[in-house]
Motif scaffolding. Structure first.
Motif: not given
Length: 342
Positions: A8-9, A20-21, A29-30, A81-84
């Protein structure tokens, strides 16, 4: 370029996205999270980290920063996994049988491959509405939000606006500042009635049906000219700080091209399962629109739990929508030992 393969993204790392995370972790879920800001917390972290929030269930009062810290700690259980500092840009559907899979490219060149997407991006990219008078004092006394109240200690502050942010900041600064004056261009405030009553009962001065017509000073701000409708001339008040809480103009950016139905070009239309018009993409929080929508963080928490569970079932058709109660995962308490008589 780095490719991240997840289930999930979540697009948006504000309070709703962080919850939600956590819920994605509950369903095993990853999850990856993209946010254009460099830290989690969304608007709460960027605009009012020190402001007290009163309408979060279980918290009689909590500072924005404290709420974000608690939500991030809860989300950590999912090991996301954070993509900030990156923006979600192009989305493509990966061909294949079965449930949809997506490839999402970020502004930094990373790629996220996922089976579902939940958009919790708040209002998207936000730009403050400008104060017509005195823009040259920006950063020299004029600001558009108050991330830290410390610089306002013992100063004269003028706050322009009539919404919740304007009056919340007035209440936050009133104990610190030498004086606080609220200027609103209408007679009626848009803020919650209880907040208005609090401000009226404080030492904050309220000037309605008026506007700040001019700001003056040398290297820093010193005076504000306040003009009341129907009167001649302007009242000149001392001020070293002006906070223009005039709201923000929203721009959802590349999300507009993702094939979702939009309302008023800024909100994503969803159904009762938080599904958008594009299969496999869900939305929750302030960015959503449906009949009866109420834009509160508390409402967003329920919406994102609904979105995540429906996304999970779409990816896993044999699973049940209801995840079970969190208390079911706790070990049952051991029965107390009987005490000997006498």
């Amino acid at each position: 370029m780095t490719t991240h393969k997840v289930d999930l993204l979540i697009v948006g790392a504000g309070p709703v996205g962080l919850y939600g995370v956590y819920y994605a972790g509950v369903r095993g879920m990853k999850v990856a999270v993209i946010d254009s800001l460099s830290e989690v917390g969304g608007q709460v972290s960027a605009l009012y980290p020190e402001k007290l929030i009163f309408d979060i269930a279980g918290y009689p009062r909590v500072k924005g920063r404290e709420l974000v810290t608690a939500l991030a700690a809860q989300a950590a259980s999912a090991d996301p996994v954070y993509l900030l500092g990156q923006e979600a840009q192009e989305v493509q559907e990966i061909e294949g049988e079965g449930p949809p899979r997506f490839s999402v490219q970020t502004s930094s060149g990373d790629v996220v491959e996922c089976g579902g997407i939940v958009v919790t991006a708040g209002i998207g990219t936000f730009t403050p509405r400008k104060l017509p008078a005195g823009e040259e004092f920006l950063g020299r006394g004029l600001e558009y939000f108050v991330p830290d109240p410390t610089p306002y200690q013992d100063t004269d502050v003028v706050i322009v606006g009539g919404g919740d942010s304007a009056l919340d900041w007035a209440l936050m600064l009133e104990p610190l500042a030498a004086s606080v004056t609220v200027v609103h261009r209408r007679k009626v405030f848009r803020a919650h009635q209880a907040t208005v009553a609090q401000v009226e009962a404080s030492r904050v001065r309220m000037i309605v049906d008026a506007e700040v017509s001019e700001l003056r000073g040398d290297s820093t701000l010193q005076k504000a000219h306040i003009t009341v409708k129907g009167t001649d001339g302007a009242e000149i008040v001392d001020c070293q700080n002006v906070v223009a809480a005039l709201g923000f103009m929203a721009n959802i950016g590349p999300l507009r091209e993702w094939g979702m139905e939009l309302h008023d070009n800024r909100h994503i239309v969803v159904d009762s399962a938080m599904r958008t018009a594009r299969r496999g993409i869900f939305a929750a929080g302030d960015i959503t629109e449906y009949d009866g929508k109420v834009r509160l963080i508390a409402v967003g928490f329920g919406e994102v739990a609904t979105a995540v569970n429906n996304a999970f079932v779409l990816m896993n058709p044999d699973e049940q929508l209801f995840p079970g109660h969190s208390t079911d995962e706790q070990p049952a308490p051991e029965p107390a030992l009987a005490q000997p008589a006498g």
